[in-house]
Motif scaffolding. Sequence first.
Motif, mmCIF file in Angstrom:
data_model
loop_
_atom_site.group_PDB
_atom_site.id
_atom_site.type_symbol
_atom_site.label_atom_id
_atom_site.label_comp_id
_atom_site.label_asym_id
_atom_site.label_seq_id
_atom_site.Cartn_x
_atom_site.Cartn_y
_atom_site.Cartn_z
ATOM 1 N N GLN A 147 28.037 40.372 34.955
ATOM 2 C CA GLN A 147 29.554 40.705 35.410
ATOM 3 C C GLN A 147 30.360 41.341 34.381
ATOM 4 O OE1 GLN A 147 31.238 37.489 37.599
ATOM 5 N NE2 GLN A 147 29.475 37.288 39.010
ATOM 6 N N SER A 163 25.129 35.919 42.166
ATOM 7 C CA SER A 163 25.853 34.667 42.596
ATOM 8 C C SER A 163 26.940 35.183 43.757
ATOM 9 C CB SER A 163 26.598 33.925 41.639
ATOM 10 O OG SER A 163 27.126 34.884 40.866
ATOM 11 N N GLY A 164 27.154 34.706 44.363
ATOM 12 C CA GLY A 164 28.453 34.862 45.524
ATOM 13 C C GLY A 164 28.728 33.784 46.384
ATOM 14 N N GLU A 186 24.730 38.686 49.819
ATOM 15 C CA GLU A 186 25.112 39.141 48.567
ATOM 16 C C GLU A 186 23.875 39.794 47.725
ATOM 17 O OE1 GLU A 186 27.420 38.476 46.541
ATOM 18 O OE2 GLU A 186 28.755 37.224 48.080
ATOM 19 N N GLU A 204 25.418 43.336 46.438
ATOM 20 C CA GLU A 204 25.329 43.465 44.891
ATOM 21 C C GLU A 204 24.503 44.471 44.403
ATOM 22 O OE1 GLU A 204 26.085 39.844 42.935
ATOM 23 O OE2 GLU A 204 27.830 39.514 43.803
ATOM 24 N N GLU A 258 31.330 45.151 41.212
ATOM 25 C CA GLU A 258 31.312 43.827 41.018
ATOM 26 C C GLU A 258 30.297 43.624 39.923
ATOM 27 O OE1 GLU A 258 30.355 41.068 44.081
ATOM 28 O OE2 GLU A 258 31.164 42.309 45.809
#
Length: 341
Positions: free
Chosen positions: A208, A220-221, A236, A240, A284
Amino acid sequence: MAAIYQAVHRRASSLFCRLHSTYVRKMRYLNELKEDDSLCRQAQTSGTFYLFHNLFPFLQKVGNKYLVPQLSAAEMKTILEKFKETEQWIEKSVLIGCSDEHVPHFAVDLGALEKSVIESELKGAFTDLQKALFIVDEKDSSVLASAQSLLRWHDSHQYCSKSGQPTQKNVAGSKRVCHASGITYYPQTSPVVITLVSDGSRCLLSRQPSFPPGMFSALSGFCDVGENVEETVRREVAEEVGLEVESLRYSASQHWPFPSSCLMIACHALVRAQQTEISMNSQELEAARWFGLEEVVEGLKREPRSSKQDNGSYLPWFPPKQAIAHQLICEWVEQQTSPPA
Ligand SMILES: NC(=O)c1ccc[n+]([C@@H]2O[C@H](COP(=O)([O-])OP(=O)(O)OC[C@H]3O[C@@H](n4cnc5c(N)ncnc54)[C@H](O)[C@@H]3O)[C@@H](O)[C@H]2O)c1
Ligand SMILES: [Mg+2]
């Protein structure tokens, strides 16, 4: 032989019972303190206190170790007398646990008081939790993480979201009540999935924009309302990196205090070996790619400081052992290197 076995078995069972009953008694005692304000008020006089200042925990450096001191009620009184604030602070403290001998532990945020006076009196420093978690012992880091999450929740739930009136905490700090609306608020934690995606021989790690240079981690989410863990993992990964999860397996969970209290639910996921082309969501993520076993093993050995190269770029390194992402990556390496059952 049978007699020895029986004696060992008896000893193990009695040890188990003793340990078990200590744990059960401790949990029952903590529950009583949460439910009974007068018992908890009394417990404050014999408890110990962890100090925070605007959510920064207080640490002392002794030699090359960082310790997290617990102050007795009498020591707290001595410090706070310097500010003529002996009563107010105890009202703000929250219960965060107790010893096996039922000495209760509280945390209190002294953010309203002059930081430097406390620091010089107690010979230590209020330290950013982002740093503190990684320099104290493992046991202390989980206490600091949950204490900060609880203090943060109280700080941001001073008012009822329905009536706008002030809410009152119970003595232990396990809830807040609005007497105007009758609503009881309980401390919140947000479920988050963290997923290590693999295609069978490689694993997918990403960055990120907010990560320190060179650090790669698992995806992750946050869970959306109405989703189960499996649905969040699938969504997710699709959102992503544009891949479809074929199967997944729960590994472990961890409380994580950033950005505020999260329950990290860690999973391994498999995608089809024929469908591994990454389509990264650049809103993201800054980078996402497949890593082979050798590169992961090298990355696990690398220190953040040694990852910078002469040309200014960074070699990949992974989150430290305190983060559950680290555990997922180690499990994957173990799985790749152990022979199939
Ligand atoms: N312990 C570990 O190993 C580890 C590893 C990776 C991430 N994490 C944590 O997981 C958290 C979530 O991961 P992410 O950033 O990839 O999530 P994410 O992919 O869901 O994206 C974050 C965005 O989701 C939205 N969001 C939805 N619900 C939210 C909520 N309850 N609180 C805050 N934002 C919410 C916000 O717009 C936010 O910017 C991070 O904050 C990070 O601290 C922990
Ligand atoms: Mg994410």
